[in-house]
Motif scaffolding. Structure first.
Motif, PDB file in Angstrom:
ATOM      1  N   VAL A 126       0.859  -1.185   0.000  1.00 46.32           N
ATOM      2  CA  VAL A 126       0.000   0.000   0.000  1.00 46.32           C
ATOM      3  C   VAL A 126       0.894   1.234   0.000  1.00 46.32           C
ATOM      4  CG1 VAL A 126      -1.788   1.297   1.211  1.00 46.32           C
ATOM      5  CG2 VAL A 126      -1.832  -1.216   1.239  1.00 46.32           C
ATOM      6  N   GLN A 127       0.740   2.078  -1.008  1.00 42.45           N
ATOM      7  CA  GLN A 127       1.486   3.332  -1.064  1.00 42.45           C
ATOM      8  C   GLN A 127       0.637   4.428  -0.423  1.00 42.45           C
ATOM      9  OE1 GLN A 127       3.824   4.070  -4.763  1.00 42.45           O
ATOM     10  NE2 GLN A 127       2.615   2.385  -5.612  1.00 42.45           N
ATOM     11  N   ARG A 128       1.254   5.154   0.499  1.00 37.69           N
ATOM     12  CA  ARG A 128       0.502   6.149   1.271  1.00 37.69           C
ATOM     13  C   ARG A 128       0.829   7.571   0.806  1.00 37.69           C
ATOM     14  NH1 ARG A 128       2.799   5.845   5.817  1.00 37.69           N
ATOM     15  NH2 ARG A 128       4.281   4.268   5.129  1.00 37.69           N
ATOM     16  N   LEU A 129      -0.224   8.323   0.546  1.00 31.84           N
ATOM     17  CA  LEU A 129      -0.100   9.731   0.160  1.00 31.84           C
ATOM     18  C   LEU A 129      -0.651  10.588   1.290  1.00 31.84           C
ATOM     19  CD1 LEU A 129      -1.358   9.500  -3.547  1.00 31.84           C
ATOM     20  CD2 LEU A 129       1.010   9.621  -2.750  1.00 31.84           C
ATOM     21  N   LEU A 130       0.148  11.529   1.768  1.00 30.50           N
ATOM     22  CA  LEU A 130      -0.246  12.408   2.864  1.00 30.50           C
ATOM     23  C   LEU A 130      -0.863  13.683   2.304  1.00 30.50           C
ATOM     24  CD1 LEU A 130      -0.241  13.057   5.911  1.00 30.50           C
ATOM     25  CD2 LEU A 130       2.053  14.024   5.606  1.00 30.50           C
ATOM     26  N   LEU A 131      -2.058  14.031   2.757  1.00 27.85           N
ATOM     27  CA  LEU A 131      -2.716  15.263   2.312  1.00 27.85           C
ATOM     28  C   LEU A 131      -2.345  16.403   3.257  1.00 27.85           C
ATOM     29  CD1 LEU A 131      -4.317  13.091   0.714  1.00 27.85           C
ATOM     30  CD2 LEU A 131      -6.296  14.618   0.896  1.00 27.85           C
ATOM     31  N   LEU A 132      -1.892  17.519   2.679  1.00 27.52           N
ATOM     32  CA  LEU A 132      -1.466  18.688   3.453  1.00 27.52           C
ATOM     33  C   LEU A 132      -2.360  19.870   3.106  1.00 27.52           C
ATOM     34  CD1 LEU A 132       2.422  18.394   3.043  1.00 27.52           C
ATOM     35  CD2 LEU A 132       1.040  17.726   5.026  1.00 27.52           C
ATOM     36  N   ASN A 133      -2.897  20.498   4.135  1.00 29.72           N
ATOM     37  CA  ASN A 133      -3.785  21.645   3.983  1.00 29.72           C
ATOM     38  C   ASN A 133      -2.954  22.897   3.730  1.00 29.72           C
ATOM     39  OD1 ASN A 133      -5.610  23.734   4.256  1.00 29.72           O
ATOM     40  ND2 ASN A 133      -6.631  22.880   6.031  1.00 29.72           N
ATOM     41  N   ALA A 134      -3.078  23.487   2.558  1.00 26.78           N
ATOM     42  CA  ALA A 134      -2.261  24.654   2.193  1.00 26.78           C
ATOM     43  C   ALA A 134      -2.575  25.879   3.033  1.00 26.78           C
ATOM     44  CB  ALA A 134      -2.440  24.978   0.713  1.00 26.78           C
ATOM     45  N   THR A 135      -3.708  25.887   3.744  1.00 29.38           N
ATOM     46  CA  THR A 135      -4.047  27.043   4.573  1.00 29.38           C
ATOM     47  C   THR A 135      -3.437  26.960   5.970  1.00 29.38           C
ATOM     48  OG1 THR A 135      -6.084  26.059   5.448  1.00 29.38           O
ATOM     49  CG2 THR A 135      -6.246  27.247   3.364  1.00 29.38           C
ATOM     50  N   SER A 136      -2.808  25.846   6.307  1.00 30.37           N
ATOM     51  CA  SER A 136      -2.271  25.661   7.659  1.00 30.37           C
ATOM     52  C   SER A 136      -0.965  26.414   7.842  1.00 30.37           C
ATOM     53  CB  SER A 136      -2.041  24.171   7.952  1.00 30.37           C
ATOM     54  OG  SER A 136      -3.260  23.463   7.958  1.00 30.37           O
ATOM     55  N   HIS A 137      -0.659  26.717   9.111  1.00 36.19           N
ATOM     56  CA  HIS A 137       0.606  27.358   9.455  1.00 36.19           C
ATOM     57  C   HIS A 137       1.760  26.386   9.235  1.00 36.19           C
ATOM     58  CE1 HIS A 137       3.725  29.137  12.060  1.00 36.19           C
ATOM     59  NE2 HIS A 137       3.109  30.281  11.837  1.00 36.19           N
ATOM     60  N   GLY A 138       2.921  26.921   8.945  1.00 41.11           N
ATOM     61  CA  GLY A 138       4.082  26.078   8.681  1.00 41.11           C
ATOM     62  C   GLY A 138       4.423  25.136   9.818  1.00 41.11           C
ATOM     63  N   ASP A 139       4.321  25.597  11.067  1.00 43.43           N
ATOM     64  CA  ASP A 139       4.619  24.726  12.204  1.00 43.43           C
ATOM     65  C   ASP A 139       3.645  23.559  12.281  1.00 43.43           C
ATOM     66  OD1 ASP A 139       6.804  26.162  13.084  1.00 43.43           O
ATOM     67  OD2 ASP A 139       5.612  27.505  14.330  1.00 43.43           O
ATOM     68  N   THR A 140       2.376  23.816  11.966  1.00 45.84           N
ATOM     69  CA  THR A 140       1.378  22.746  11.970  1.00 45.84           C
ATOM     70  C   THR A 140       1.698  21.722  10.887  1.00 45.84           C
ATOM     71  OG1 THR A 140      -0.316  24.285  12.759  1.00 45.84           O
ATOM     72  CG2 THR A 140      -1.078  22.223  11.772  1.00 45.84           C
ATOM     73  N   LEU A 141       2.015  22.183   9.690  1.00 45.91           N
ATOM     74  CA  LEU A 141       2.361  21.278   8.601  1.00 45.91           C
ATOM     75  C   LEU A 141       3.600  20.457   8.933  1.00 45.91           C
ATOM     76  CD1 LEU A 141       1.787  23.801   5.679  1.00 45.91           C
ATOM     77  CD2 LEU A 141       0.374  21.795   6.166  1.00 45.91           C
ATOM     78  N   ASN A 142       4.572  21.100   9.528  1.00 47.90           N
ATOM     79  CA  ASN A 142       5.792  20.400   9.916  1.00 47.90           C
ATOM     80  C   ASN A 142       5.478  19.295  10.921  1.00 47.90           C
ATOM     81  OD1 ASN A 142       8.702  20.366   9.576  1.00 47.90           O
ATOM     82  ND2 ASN A 142       8.831  21.011  11.708  1.00 47.90           N
ATOM     83  N   GLU A 143       4.586  19.584  11.865  1.00 48.94           N
ATOM     84  CA  GLU A 143       4.186  18.607  12.871  1.00 48.94           C
ATOM     85  C   GLU A 143       3.438  17.435  12.233  1.00 48.94           C
ATOM     86  OE1 GLU A 143       0.990  19.296  16.042  1.00 48.94           O
ATOM     87  OE2 GLU A 143       2.840  19.764  17.116  1.00 48.94           O
TER      88      GLU A 143
END
Length: 427
Positions: free
Chosen positions: A297-314
């Motif tokens: 199973v290949q996993r793709l992570l969805l990232l919300n472009a409206t989120s703060h950089g620290d949240t995305l990093n976490e």
């Protein structure tokens, strides 16, 4: 021989007194905290040599008889050739910690002053650097990435030439899916993962529509693990009915293995997983369930472009850590909600830092029109088109020096001049 005691409010003041009155070669014998500060006992280096060689004054006090060591007493500690008690050792440890704190404080001040001098020198030689940095910060890129770019900016570049160089450097280092045709022809099992509300179900439907248009509905199957939300799989079932694709619900690892075994003849299987906060302790369990299936199973992570950089990093750290525990790494990511974001730089900064290939970008709710293959030029141009003036979150010119101290080691090797082959520079 002059053995002297010095009293001061701080260790720094006491050491300054010792340096002024005894000299820079003074030797500290002991120190301890007192009511109004510290007490330090010191003597000159030549007097310490005399003490070690037995050249003692005739009027020195006679040593007291040694006292028997009590069971709870600490062992004697040798300090500068003398025997000190456990209290003196504790005082010495406290003194050392205090000195380390003072040194770290002084180091911070020196780093700040050096950074200011370096920044002022760069500004003098290349005034456009400040404008370029403000443009990057307005786009949502981190100060660390801005500093890493400016480290390699060609000397004497004006604003336009500098921005062109920055765009090319970002394009070289922004990882994207090399070829959608290859992905669609290869097929396989893909699981879309990410926090709640990031758009997994809608994105799953968009990918399903792209696959149906290429291979037909009979070559695709949809799975959902979302049994938590009320009507969680009903939304996907509606999309499946429109596309003519069967939707299966799975509850655990056993269900998933059985379902994938039954669907092994399908060209592509898309799994819509339950949304989980990056701080949810069950994230590793979800990853382990996907990685524990007999079918890869290949996993793709969805990232919300409206989120703060620290949240995305976490988010990336959480799902990558879970991947390390449960199996293979993430295959890539999909950027969602591009139509809602003001600063696209934060999410691009995140994927550059983590070298996470961008497969698709989502620009709205329409299925399948609002899903596009990731394009470097479009993403970088869109990010750097953010207005610099008028935002309360963009620092003024005089504040820039405070945000350019140090370079994040995650950017080490990035943004160097392009290789002759034209490939991206990833260190």
């Amino acid at each position: 021989m002059k053995i002297r005691k010095f009293f001061a409010g701080t260790c720094r003041d006491a050491l300054r007194q010792i340096r002024e009155e005894i000299g820079p070669d003074a030797v500290v014998l002991s120190n301890r905290s007192v009511a109004n500060g510290v007490e330090i006992v010191a003597l000159a280096e030549e007097d310490l040599d005399a003490l070690a060689g037995g050249d003692m004054p005739t009027h020195r006090p006679r040593p007291r008889p040694a006292q028997p060591i009590q069971p709870a007493a600490a062992a004697p500690v040798a300090v500068a050739g003398l025997t000190a008690s456990a209290h003196d050792a504790a005082a010495a440890s406290a003194f050392a910690q205090s000195m380390m704190g003072e040194l770290q404080s002084m180091r911070g001040l020196l780093e700040e002053q050096v950074a200011g001098l370096v920044w002022n020198d760069k500004q003098r030689r290349s005034p456009a650097q400040g404008e370029i940095l403000r443009t990057l910060l307005a786009a949502g890129f981190s100060a660390q990435l801005g500093r890493a770019l400016l480290e390699h900016l060609p000397e004497g570049s004006d604003r336009d030439a500098g921005l062109d160089w920055v765009k090319n450097a970002l394009k070289r280092n922004l990882p994207v899916m090399p070829n959608e045709d290859e992905l669609m022809e290869r097929g396989g099992v893909y699981a879309l993962m990410g926090p709640t509300g990031v758009g997994k179900t809608t994105t799953t439907a968009k990918l399903a529509a792209r696959c149906v248009m290429r291979h037909g509905a009979e070559k695709l199957a949809l799975l959902t693990t979302d049994s938590y939300r009320i009507g969680g799989h009903e939304q996907l079932r509606i999309y499946g009915k429109i596309l003519g694709v069967t939707v299966h619900a799975v509850k655990d690892a056993t269900d998933l293995r059985l379902a994938l075994t039954e669907l092994r003849n399908k060209h592509m299987v898309l799994i819509d997983t339950v949304g989980m906060s990056q701080r949810d302790r069950t994230v590793p369990e979800q990853v382990a369930m996907l990685c524990g299936a007999e079918t890869p199973v290949q996993r793709l992570l969805l990232l919300n472009a409206t989120s703060h950089g620290d949240t995305l990093n976490e988010v990336v750290h959480a799902y990558r850590s879970a991947s390390a525990e449960g199996g293979s790494d993430l295959a890539g990511c999909i950027l969602t909600k591009l139509d809602e974001t003001t600063n696209l730089g934060s999410v691009l900064d995140t994927v550059i830092r983590h070298r996470l290939p961008v497969h698709y970008v989502s620009t709205g709710q329409r299925v399948p029109e609002n899903l596009h293959v990731a394009d470097r030029q479009f993403l970088i141009d869109t990010a750097l088109s953010a207005p610099v003036t008028g935002s309360p979150f963009v620092p003024a010119e005089e504040d820039l020096m405070a945000v350019v101290r140090g370079v994040d080691p995650n950017y080490s090797g990035l943004f160097a001049p392009a290789q002759p082959s034209g490939e991206a520079c990833f260190g």
